[in-house]
Enzyme design. Structure first.
Site, PDB file in Angstrom:
ATOM      1  N   HIS A 295       0.762  -1.225  -0.005  1.00 13.84           N
ATOM      2  CA  HIS A 295       0.036   0.127  -0.081  1.00 13.84           C
ATOM      3  C   HIS A 295       0.809   1.262  -0.040  1.00 13.84           C
ATOM      4  O   HIS A 295       1.903   1.311   0.755  1.00 13.84           O
ATOM      5  CB  HIS A 295      -0.983   0.055   1.085  1.00 13.84           C
ATOM      6  CG  HIS A 295      -1.707   1.150   1.449  1.00 13.84           C
ATOM      7  ND1 HIS A 295      -2.504   1.641   0.477  1.00 13.84           N
ATOM      8  CD2 HIS A 295      -1.418   2.381   2.125  1.00 13.84           C
ATOM      9  CE1 HIS A 295      -3.116   2.977   0.785  1.00 13.84           C
ATOM     10  NE2 HIS A 295      -2.494   3.290   2.010  1.00 13.84           N
TER      11      HIS A 295
ATOM     12  N   CYS B 253       0.430   5.860  -0.124  1.00  9.30           N
ATOM     13  CA  CYS B 253      -0.614   6.879  -0.086  1.00  9.30           C
ATOM     14  C   CYS B 253       0.083   8.250  -0.129  1.00  9.30           C
ATOM     15  O   CYS B 253       1.156   8.621   0.075  1.00  9.30           O
ATOM     16  CB  CYS B 253      -1.270   6.638   1.423  1.00  9.30           C
ATOM     17  SG  CYS B 253      -0.271   6.671   2.764  1.00  9.30           S
TER      18      CYS B 253
ATOM     19  N   HIS C  15      -9.089  10.257   5.512  1.00  3.82           N
ATOM     20  CA  HIS C  15      -8.512  11.379   6.367  1.00  3.82           C
ATOM     21  C   HIS C  15      -9.682  12.356   6.890  1.00  3.82           C
ATOM     22  O   HIS C  15      -9.346  13.238   7.379  1.00  3.82           O
ATOM     23  CB  HIS C  15      -7.428  11.987   5.674  1.00  3.82           C
ATOM     24  CG  HIS C  15      -6.157  10.941   5.603  1.00  3.82           C
ATOM     25  ND1 HIS C  15      -5.893  10.097   4.439  1.00  3.82           N
ATOM     26  CD2 HIS C  15      -4.967  10.850   6.307  1.00  3.82           C
ATOM     27  CE1 HIS C  15      -4.969   9.677   4.592  1.00  3.82           C
ATOM     28  NE2 HIS C  15      -4.319   9.843   5.626  1.00  3.82           N
TER      29      HIS C  15
END
Length: 772
Positions: free
Chosen positions: A656, A658, A709
């Site tokens: 992953h 981000c 977020h």
């Protein structure tokens, strides 16, 4: 006289007081007036502390409630249209940073706006809010923070040096507001410059003598147009300003970019921690009146400064320029460093040698003052401080705590076969399809589920000895069971255990590895009010024991669905720690890679079919200058493969990443050779997807369907549109459905609502495909 200065201070506070204030405001527990009163108290404490330490240029305007770039956007009126109906400026500001979702009332309309895009701040783990600009953007100056904070400090009798984000960096770090619109944001410079002139005028009228203008993009590889923009901007500002201009660049070397600003400023700050070699190059370029600010104390790490080396470097500058033309400073704002070592009582008691090597923000300010005093009054004036520092530097250099011969021998003997998977992806995928039997568009999450108050309290009680190991283990198992049952109910396809036992994705593993230690209060801001407490890597790294096997095996026993083992990758374990700086990064990364390889192999041996090794930091670790990229990518990609290549074809490796620009390192990401990669996409307006039009990526991928977020829950229709956009670029058989990132910071109601919508979207597109 040489001046002791600072570029910025940890605005979150000694004990994260700002975090608690803003989150109390968001939850309605305090009013705006109470928030501002609390903030003023923190600022006052910080200014007085720096003054008491002997700093002569104390920053103001460096304090923010969420992000300094966001402050700059709002104060210059660069407010996207979707936020302009939010009447309260403070609520508008927070909505831009974190989104806002409020139902309609009898007197107010419904509000449902996502947050603005967030990106990594250069090569740090801090995230900034990306400004959005219209091609015909109109700017207005409103309530500039630098003026407010300067006046507040002045009212206390403290003369400060205001700090602002410079015009070229502000525009260069922004983007076009409309997706697909392509215009050069620097074309807006003629519109915003008059407002910068007005801002400097207001600061001068308030009594400021100097202003610090942060232009960190000076360390980029700049094209001719950007260099010209710098020259135009500072020629204009210098011609109109009555106060002195200090331009600050940090995080790397400026090289030829310095020529774009050097003739139109009064002082230049450079990062001589990252680029000490630039001193000899820049000294001859300064005119007879210009000041050079020497960034000698590392503002991004927690190790003591080698004061002798710093003084020697500064003496060279003093010899060339004279004492009146030299400032001493940290390399960058101390917002990237924890507050003070005074709170680290555990390390001090358990490992006093390690404690003697540490220096946080308060101590770094003291180091700046010592260096300046040595230059002004001679080394004898600070001989006790220098002697203590020299002893600690030598202790760190020679300590047996930092070296493990077995680890170094193992790294030296890694076989060539350990650096790549045994079979290519098509062969592996065939084995994985047969074993996992997943539907089209498999659904999963990134790893963590909400860390509730109950989880945090139980962890605290266990750490304090108030909850037995057996009771804590039972509690954690109950939380994992709850997460597994939730995923069954929602209908996800590949499960996670939820990570209730983990306080942090790096610190948790650090406790299970040799070479790591941990602070009690070493908090730094990651984004908004979100703080992290990076572990400290002080020695060679190896695995103490199996790290995740018991938890993942238990979670897998609760379901027939495939369970992912969850690990943090070697680059991220380094980048999100306060990393040792006394051995090459590639050697340390290989040490961590071997420790993780042992864990990956054990997970496979325990019957876990999918293993996720997260590398969100691999892009942020990319050197600023392109000339340095290849060497970094070679060892960072190799260390990921080292960690993940000791397993069979049928075990599926996930990773992953981000909140970074991945398009420029796409080939390196492909070279990771993960079977499935999940990436941030929800706030990127398809820009991460467009590269699939020109690049061939044959492995499976899950671009994030929604932003975790923000507390906002996107609708099914919104997710459908986003998923349809993904299908324009990614073949059906390779596409996954998942959130942007882990769900640790979210609450359960919004988590459930968003994941229910996500699963419904996957089912909808499966049905469409079946009908085709």
């Amino acid at each position: 006289m040489v001046v002791a200065t600072n570029l910025g201070f940890p605005y979150v506070g000694a004990k994260r007081e700002l975090k608690k204030l803003v989150e109390s405001y968001w939850s309605g527990k305090i009013t705006e007036a109470e928030l501002r009163q609390g903030v003023q108290g923190i600022q006052t404490t910080h200014w007085k502390l720096q003054q008491a330490q002997g700093l002569q240029h104390i920053p103001s305007g460096d304090y923010t409630l969420y992000d300094r770039v966001l402050d700059t956007a709002q104060q210059f009126g660069a407010i996207p249209a979707r936020y302009q109906n939010i009447a309260n400026p403070l609520d508008q500001y927070f909505a831009m940073g974190r989104g806002l979702q409020k139902p309609a009332t009898e007197t107010t309309p419904k509000v449902d706006v996502p947050a603005m895009e967030m990106k990594k701040w250069f090569d740090t783990n801090y995230h900034f809010i990306v400004p959005e600009f219209e091609a015909d953007q109109q700017f207005t100056l409103q309530n500039p923070r630098a003026v407010e904070q300067f006046k507040a400090a002045k009212a206390l009798g403290i003369q400060t040096r205001p700090v602002i984000v410079g015009p070229v960096s502000f525009l260069k770090l922004g983007k076009a507001a409309k997706s697909g619109e392509d215009f050069d944001t620097l074309s807006l410079l003629p519109k915003v410059l008059p407002l910068y002139v007005e801002l400097l005028k207001q600061l001068a009228e308030a009594g400021a003598e100097w202003v610090q203008i942060d232009e960190p993009v000076l360390i980029f590889d700049l094209d001719a147009d950007t260099k010209l923009a710098f020259e135009k901007a500072y020629k204009t500002l210098k011609a109109s300003a009555s106060l002195k201009l200090l331009v600050a660049a940090y995080f790397g070397r400026v090289e030829q970019n310095v020529y774009s600003v050097k003739d139109h400023i009064d002082a230049l700050h450079l990062d001589f921690v990252r680029a000490p070699e630039e001193l000899d190059a820049v000294l001859p370029l300064l005119n007879a009146n210009q000041v050079l600010s020497l960034g000698l104390v590392d503002g991004r790490n927690i190790w003591i400064n080698n004061l002798d080396n710093s003084i020697k470097l500064a003496e060279k500058a003093v010899a060339a320029l004279g004492k009146d033309r030299v400032f001493i400073a940290p390399s960058c704002s101390l917002a990237h460093s924890p507050f003070s070592t005074e709170f680290e009582t555990k390390i001090k008691a358990a490992n006093p040698e390690l404690f003697s090597w540490l220096s946080f923000s308060v101590q770094k300010c003291a180091e700046v003052v010592v260096i300046a005093k040595a230059l002004n009054e001679g080394r004898d004036s600070v001989k006790e401080a220098l002697a203590a520092n020299a002893a600690a530097v030598e202790s760190r250099r020679t300590s047996p705590q930092t070296v493990n011969k077995e680890v170094r021998d193992r790294v030296a003997q890694i076989p060539v076969s350990a650096w790549k998977r045994a079979s290519p992806f098509p062969v592996r995928r065939e084995a994985q399809v047969k074993k996992l039997k997943l539907p089209l568009y498999p659904t999963t999450t990134i790893g963590s589920f909400p860390q509730t108050k109950e989880i945090r309290v139980a962890r605290q009680k266990h750490n304090k000895g108030e909850l037995s190991d057996a009771d804590y283990d039972a509690f954690i198992k109950a939380e994992m069971k709850k997460v597994v049952e939730f995923q069954e109910k929602v209908g996800l396809d590949v499960f996670v255990h939820g990570e209730p036992e983990r306080n942090d994705m790096v610190e948790h593993f650090g406790h299970l590895l040799h070479g790591y230690d941990f602070t009690q209060n070493g908090w730094v801001v990651s984004y908004g009010s979100r703080c992290v407490k990076p572990p400290v890597i002080f020695g060679d790294v190896s695995r103490r024991c199996p790290m995740t096997i018991d938890e993942i095996k238990y979670a897998q026993s609760l379901t027939s669905k495939p369970m992912k083992g969850m690990l943090t990758g070697p680059v991220t374990m380094m980048k999100w720690s306060f990393v040792r700086d006394d051995i090459p990064a590639k050697d340390l990364c290989a040490q961590v890679g071997l420790a993780l390889r042992d864990e990956v192999n054990d997970l496979e041996g325990a019957g876990i079919p999918c293993i996720q090794v997260d590398e969100p930091a691999i892009r942020e670790g990319l050197p600023i200058r392109r000339a340095d990229w290849d060497a970094y990518l070679e060892w960072s990609v190799a260390c990921f493969r080292l960690a993940t290549s000791g397993i069979s074809d049928e075990t599926q490796i996930h990773t992953h990443m981000c909140y970074s620009d991945f398009n420029d390192i796409f080939d390196a990401i492909a070279a990771l050779d993960a079977d499935v990669i999940t990436i941030e996409n929800s706030k990127s307006d398809e820009k991460l997807l467009r590269i699939f039009e020109t690049k061939q990526y044959t492995n499976e991928i899950g671009p994030g369907l929604y932003d975790i977020h923000s507390p906002r829950v996107p609708s099914v229709e919104e997710m459908k549109k986003r998923f349809a956009d993904m299908l324009k670029y990614i073949p059906d058989h390779l596409l996954w459905a998942n959130p942007d990132c882990g769900l640790k910071s979210r609450q359960w109601p919004e988590t459930e609502a968003a994941l229910v919508n996500l699963v419904e979207v996957a089912k909808y597109f499966r049905a469409l495909k079946a009908q085709a």
